[in-house]
Motif scaffolding. Structure first.
Motif, mmCIF file in Angstrom:
data_model
loop_
_atom_site.group_PDB
_atom_site.id
_atom_site.type_symbol
_atom_site.label_atom_id
_atom_site.label_comp_id
_atom_site.label_asym_id
_atom_site.label_seq_id
_atom_site.Cartn_x
_atom_site.Cartn_y
_atom_site.Cartn_z
ATOM 1 N N HIS A 39 9.424 79.555 10.514
ATOM 2 C CA HIS A 39 8.305 80.311 9.979
ATOM 3 C C HIS A 39 8.135 81.614 10.753
ATOM 4 C CE1 HIS A 39 7.149 77.168 12.847
ATOM 5 N NE2 HIS A 39 7.350 76.304 11.859
ATOM 6 N N THR A 41 5.108 84.769 11.006
ATOM 7 C CA THR A 41 3.764 85.132 10.592
ATOM 8 C C THR A 41 3.440 86.566 10.974
ATOM 9 O OG1 THR A 41 2.860 84.246 12.680
ATOM 10 C CG2 THR A 41 2.857 82.777 10.759
ATOM 11 N N ILE A 53 2.033 83.995 6.138
ATOM 12 C CA ILE A 53 3.118 83.102 6.516
ATOM 13 C C ILE A 53 3.947 82.756 5.287
ATOM 14 C CG2 ILE A 53 1.709 81.019 6.166
ATOM 15 C CD1 ILE A 53 3.153 79.770 8.611
ATOM 16 N N PHE A 56 5.749 76.787 2.665
ATOM 17 C CA PHE A 56 6.513 75.642 3.145
ATOM 18 C C PHE A 56 7.567 75.233 2.124
ATOM 19 C CE2 PHE A 56 6.179 70.894 4.446
ATOM 20 C CZ PHE A 56 7.172 71.056 5.396
ATOM 21 N N ASN A 85 3.485 75.108 6.318
ATOM 22 C CA ASN A 85 4.176 74.185 7.203
ATOM 23 C C ASN A 85 3.196 73.755 8.306
ATOM 24 O OD1 ASN A 85 5.732 73.151 9.424
ATOM 25 N ND2 ASN A 85 7.551 74.127 8.564
ATOM 26 N N GLY A 88 4.147 74.961 11.627
ATOM 27 C CA GLY A 88 4.006 76.408 11.683
ATOM 28 C C GLY A 88 2.578 76.814 11.999
ATOM 29 N N HIS A 92 1.643 78.784 15.399
ATOM 30 C CA HIS A 92 1.303 80.195 15.206
ATOM 31 C C HIS A 92 -0.184 80.472 15.362
ATOM 32 C CE1 HIS A 92 5.253 81.700 13.473
ATOM 33 N NE2 HIS A 92 5.443 80.397 13.632
ATOM 34 N N HIS A 107 9.643 81.983 14.613
ATOM 35 C CA HIS A 107 10.277 80.765 15.116
ATOM 36 C C HIS A 107 11.160 80.190 14.014
ATOM 37 C CE1 HIS A 107 11.112 76.854 16.777
ATOM 38 N NE2 HIS A 107 10.521 76.256 15.753
#
Length: 247
Positions: A39, A41, A53, A56, A85, A88, A92, A107
């Motif tokens: 993910h 952001t 973001i 998912f 996610n 995520g 985040h 990431h």
């Protein structure tokens, strides 16, 4: 809410979303996608407690700017269609909260980043590019499984500190920046540096750059301006090849 914001904010929002979509397409090109994991952001310019973001379980290579989700501090999707996610959000949200200077967080489960993360050691300054991270990254050695709790995300943010990157042991890499361009470039070049170090160690004993030279190189290669500069040609290339990402 987003439709009532001033024109400069609306422009900045479009700017960030387009570069976020481009970064995700680039991650797909580099092979950083791994199933539904990963993910990136970008903090919303109109509301610093919200961030954009990728949805998912949607392939990085298919993401358009219009597909991105706007998430609030509670993890609720306030704009866009799709799910977030859970890992995520756990990671985040805590980093965005702890680091108001950070605009973007990246990431993904890249192959070389994951391989290097199993060593539980920081990246060594053995090349000019690796020196960008000299004294500016950390190792998080508290792997307890998939990150689904905000407390784990808080501990990662704490270990990151004021740096630009953290190596998550047995997990992978995470990078941040004052722009999407910086966070994305730091991830791309860090993964590449992990690959180089793994190759060098397999061949023999790498000779590190002297500390003084490493520090001087970091002051050149590790600046926000250098991160944005290196992302620029990648952005131009992916937009020319896949212009639908801007939709």
């Amino acid at each position: 809410m987003t439709g009532t914001l001033s024109h400069p904010v609306a422009q900045e929002r479009v700017y960030r979303r387009q570069r976020l979509a481009a970064a995700l397409r680039l991650f797909a090109r580099y092979g950083f996608d791994e199933g539904a994991g990963g993910h990136i952001t970008a903090r919303d310019p109109g509301d610093p407690d919200r961030f954009w973001i990728n949805p998912f379980a949607v392939h990085f290579g298919h993401i358009r700017a219009s597909d991105l989700l706007l998430v609030d501090a509670d993890g609720t999707v306030v704009e866009g269609d799709g799910r977030v996610n859970p890992a995520g959000f756990a990671i985040h949200s805590q980093i965005h909260h702890a680091r108001p200077d950070v605009v973007a967080v990246a990431h993904a489960h890249s192959t070389y980043g994951r391989a290097f993360a199993t060593l539980g050691v920081p990246l060594a300054p053995i090349t000019q590019d690796a020196c960008a991270f000299h004294g500016d990254h950390a190792v998080f050695d508290g792997f307890d499984g998939v990150v689904l709790e905000s407390e784990e995300g808080r501990r990662i943010a704490e270990r990151l500190g004021t740096g630009k990157a953290v190596i998550l042991r047995n997990h992978g890499l995470l990078t941040v920046g004052g722009s999407v361009q910086e966070a994305a470039w730091w991830f791309i070049t860090m993964d590449s540096s992990c690959r180089v170090q793994l190759l060098a160690q397999a061949a023999g004993t790498p000779v590190p750059v002297a500390p003084e030279a490493a520090e001087a190189t970091a002051r050149t290669m590790g600046t926000p301006e250098m991160g944005r500069l290196n992302f620029r040609p990648l952005y131009a290339d992916i937009v020319r090849a896949e212009p639908d990402l801007l939709d």
